[in-house]
Design a protein around this motif. Structure first.
Motif, PDB file in Angstrom:
ATOM      1  N   LEU A 143       4.406   4.263  -0.172  1.00 33.65           N
ATOM      2  CA  LEU A 143       5.523   4.530   0.736  1.00 33.65           C
ATOM      3  C   LEU A 143       6.556   5.438   0.098  1.00 33.65           C
ATOM      4  CD1 LEU A 143       6.109   1.005   2.317  1.00 33.65           C
ATOM      5  CD2 LEU A 143       5.027   2.980   3.371  1.00 33.65           C
ATOM      6  N   HIS A 144       6.682   5.359  -1.208  1.00 30.99           N
ATOM      7  CA  HIS A 144       7.755   6.107  -1.861  1.00 30.99           C
ATOM      8  C   HIS A 144       7.236   6.874  -3.067  1.00 30.99           C
ATOM      9  CE1 HIS A 144      11.589   4.585   0.078  1.00 30.99           C
ATOM     10  NE2 HIS A 144      10.620   4.037   0.760  1.00 30.99           N
ATOM     11  N   ASP A 145       6.225   7.704  -2.831  1.00 29.96           N
ATOM     12  CA  ASP A 145       5.680   8.517  -3.909  1.00 29.96           C
ATOM     13  C   ASP A 145       6.743   9.430  -4.516  1.00 29.96           C
ATOM     14  OD1 ASP A 145       3.197   7.416  -3.642  1.00 29.96           O
ATOM     15  OD2 ASP A 145       2.456   8.943  -2.265  1.00 29.96           O
ATOM     16  N   HIS A 146       7.730   9.850  -3.693  1.00 32.41           N
ATOM     17  CA  HIS A 146       8.744  10.785  -4.168  1.00 32.41           C
ATOM     18  C   HIS A 146      10.046  10.071  -4.532  1.00 32.41           C
ATOM     19  CE1 HIS A 146       6.303  14.208  -2.780  1.00 32.41           C
ATOM     20  NE2 HIS A 146       6.015  13.446  -1.754  1.00 32.41           N
ATOM     21  N   PHE A 147      10.035   8.732  -4.464  1.00 31.93           N
ATOM     22  CA  PHE A 147      11.255   7.969  -4.669  1.00 31.93           C
ATOM     23  C   PHE A 147      11.506   7.781  -6.160  1.00 31.93           C
ATOM     24  CE2 PHE A 147      13.301   4.837  -1.486  1.00 31.93           C
ATOM     25  CZ  PHE A 147      14.530   5.454  -1.711  1.00 31.93           C
ATOM     26  N   GLN A 148      12.497   8.451  -6.712  1.00 31.25           N
ATOM     27  CA  GLN A 148      12.805   8.334  -8.133  1.00 31.25           C
ATOM     28  C   GLN A 148      14.215   7.801  -8.381  1.00 31.25           C
ATOM     29  OE1 GLN A 148      12.120  12.236  -9.709  1.00 31.25           O
ATOM     30  NE2 GLN A 148       9.922  12.197  -9.336  1.00 31.25           N
ATOM     31  N   LEU A 149      15.088   7.922  -7.415  1.00 33.63           N
ATOM     32  CA  LEU A 149      16.487   7.549  -7.618  1.00 33.63           C
ATOM     33  C   LEU A 149      16.791   6.208  -6.942  1.00 33.63           C
ATOM     34  CD1 LEU A 149      18.116  11.055  -7.018  1.00 33.63           C
ATOM     35  CD2 LEU A 149      17.473  10.000  -9.187  1.00 33.63           C
ATOM     36  N   THR A 150      16.103   5.163  -7.363  1.00 33.97           N
ATOM     37  CA  THR A 150      16.351   3.840  -6.798  1.00 33.97           C
ATOM     38  C   THR A 150      17.688   3.311  -7.299  1.00 33.97           C
ATOM     39  OG1 THR A 150      15.085   2.867  -8.597  1.00 33.97           O
ATOM     40  CG2 THR A 150      13.918   3.253  -6.533  1.00 33.97           C
ATOM     41  N   GLN A 151      18.358   2.546  -6.430  1.00 33.48           N
ATOM     42  CA  GLN A 151      19.672   1.998  -6.757  1.00 33.48           C
ATOM     43  C   GLN A 151      19.720   0.525  -6.336  1.00 33.48           C
ATOM     44  OE1 GLN A 151      22.941   4.597  -5.395  1.00 33.48           O
ATOM     45  NE2 GLN A 151      21.439   6.230  -5.193  1.00 33.48           N
ATOM     46  N   TYR A 152      18.878  -0.277  -6.957  1.00 31.39           N
ATOM     47  CA  TYR A 152      18.783  -1.678  -6.573  1.00 31.39           C
ATOM     48  C   TYR A 152      20.058  -2.467  -6.902  1.00 31.39           C
ATOM     49  CZ  TYR A 152      13.796  -0.886  -5.843  1.00 31.39           C
ATOM     50  OH  TYR A 152      12.582  -0.419  -5.387  1.00 31.39           O
ATOM     51  N   ASP A 153      20.955  -1.886  -7.679  1.00 33.71           N
ATOM     52  CA  ASP A 153      22.201  -2.576  -8.011  1.00 33.71           C
ATOM     53  C   ASP A 153      23.337  -2.241  -7.048  1.00 33.71           C
ATOM     54  OD1 ASP A 153      22.327   0.079  -8.852  1.00 33.71           O
ATOM     55  OD2 ASP A 153      23.618  -0.363 -10.565  1.00 33.71           O
ATOM     56  N   ASP A 154      23.091  -1.363  -6.085  1.00 28.01           N
ATOM     57  CA  ASP A 154      24.115  -0.934  -5.119  1.00 28.01           C
ATOM     58  C   ASP A 154      23.823  -1.589  -3.775  1.00 28.01           C
ATOM     59  OD1 ASP A 154      25.967   0.340  -3.529  1.00 28.01           O
ATOM     60  OD2 ASP A 154      25.002   2.297  -3.600  1.00 28.01           O
ATOM     61  N   ILE A 155      24.739  -2.423  -3.279  1.00 29.48           N
ATOM     62  CA  ILE A 155      24.504  -3.168  -2.047  1.00 29.48           C
ATOM     63  C   ILE A 155      24.356  -2.227  -0.853  1.00 29.48           C
ATOM     64  CG2 ILE A 155      26.977  -3.502  -1.603  1.00 29.48           C
ATOM     65  CD1 ILE A 155      24.054  -5.929  -0.799  1.00 29.48           C
ATOM     66  N   GLY A 156      25.040  -1.090  -0.871  1.00 23.30           N
ATOM     67  CA  GLY A 156      24.903  -0.134   0.227  1.00 23.30           C
ATOM     68  C   GLY A 156      23.508   0.447   0.293  1.00 23.30           C
ATOM     69  N   TRP A 157      22.993   0.885  -0.844  1.00 31.63           N
ATOM     70  CA  TRP A 157      21.643   1.448  -0.902  1.00 31.63           C
ATOM     71  C   TRP A 157      20.613   0.412  -0.484  1.00 31.63           C
ATOM     72  CZ3 TRP A 157      16.984   0.657  -3.327  1.00 31.63           C
ATOM     73  CH2 TRP A 157      16.093   1.739  -3.360  1.00 31.63           C
ATOM     74  N   VAL A 158      20.762  -0.814  -0.956  1.00 34.93           N
ATOM     75  CA  VAL A 158      19.831  -1.889  -0.616  1.00 34.93           C
ATOM     76  C   VAL A 158      19.852  -2.162   0.890  1.00 34.93           C
ATOM     77  CG1 VAL A 158      19.374  -4.367  -0.881  1.00 34.93           C
ATOM     78  CG2 VAL A 158      19.876  -2.959  -2.897  1.00 34.93           C
ATOM     79  N   CYS A 159      21.047  -2.224   1.470  1.00 26.45           N
ATOM     80  CA  CYS A 159      21.148  -2.487   2.915  1.00 26.45           C
ATOM     81  C   CYS A 159      20.531  -1.364   3.740  1.00 26.45           C
ATOM     82  CB  CYS A 159      22.605  -2.675   3.315  1.00 26.45           C
ATOM     83  SG  CYS A 159      23.314  -4.254   2.813  1.00 26.45           S
TER      84      CYS A 159
END
Length: 201
Positions: A143-159
């Protein structure tokens, strides 16, 4: 006010997300010269049951939800002789003010920026939202082959990632995106996951 070509999709893309859409080569070649430099496109939401069965691949923007995602082109590849696999990365949410027809029948939307959620660490009660999201992407790496900038510590990004994934009606997603900060959205997602609605038998 800015103007960019418009895509209407059932696979929703929000700021910070990445998705690949299959578009006709004609659309790609006609839209790109009107997308600015660097090229930007808008992705608007539509519920799958709103697509006409007579023209399932070409929804028209007669009435679209006003909050859409301004995106940059992250990658593109030929899908088949007449189609392009176009990978877009969401930049920010914007509000559509008007839609007009551009050159070669390309739909263009004039838009203005919306307030950006302030970056905020995931509160302890919502850590599981981040953990479950991480598990989901690890089990679905394609699903996220190009996904490199994950931000699992940011509630906005997670939501925002949960809003992309959850089968929530567009009207509800629009309401959540208009909230002043991500904590309102986290509360909604938390209740939805803990106490999912079930259809009465």
């Amino acid at each position: 006010m800015s103007i960019h070509p418009l895509l209407i999709e059932t696979n929703h893309l929000l700021p910070g997300g990445v998705n690949t859409y299959i578009v006709s080569e004609a659309f790609y070649l006609d839209a790109l010269p009107q997308a600015g430099e660097p090229p930007r496109l808008l992705v608007a939401m539509i519920d799958i049951d709103e697509i006409s069965p007579q023209a399932p691949s070409t929804p028209r923007p007669s009435t679209i939800s006003p909050i859409v995602t301004l995106c940059q082109v992250a990658d593109f590849n030929r899908h088949d002789p007449q189609q392009i696999a176009l990978t877009l990365q969401g930049i920010e949410s914007v509000k559509v003010e008007a839609i007009e027809r551009g050159e070669r029948d390309i739909d263009l939307a004039r838009h203005t920026p919306l307030p950006i959620w302030r970056r905020q660490t995931v509160p302890e009660p919502y850590h599981y939202l981040s953990d479950k999201l991480k598990q989901y992407y690890r089990s679905n790496p394609g699903l996220h082959d190009h996904f490199q900038l994950t931000q699992y510590d940011d509630i906005g990004w997670v939501c925002l990632r949960w809003l992309e994934l959850l089968p929530i009606e567009v009207k509800q997603k629009q309401l959540l995106l208009s909230q002043p900060n991500a904590l309102f959205v986290a509360e909604f997602i938390d209740k939805l996951l803990r106490y999912p609605l079930t259809d009465p038998e």
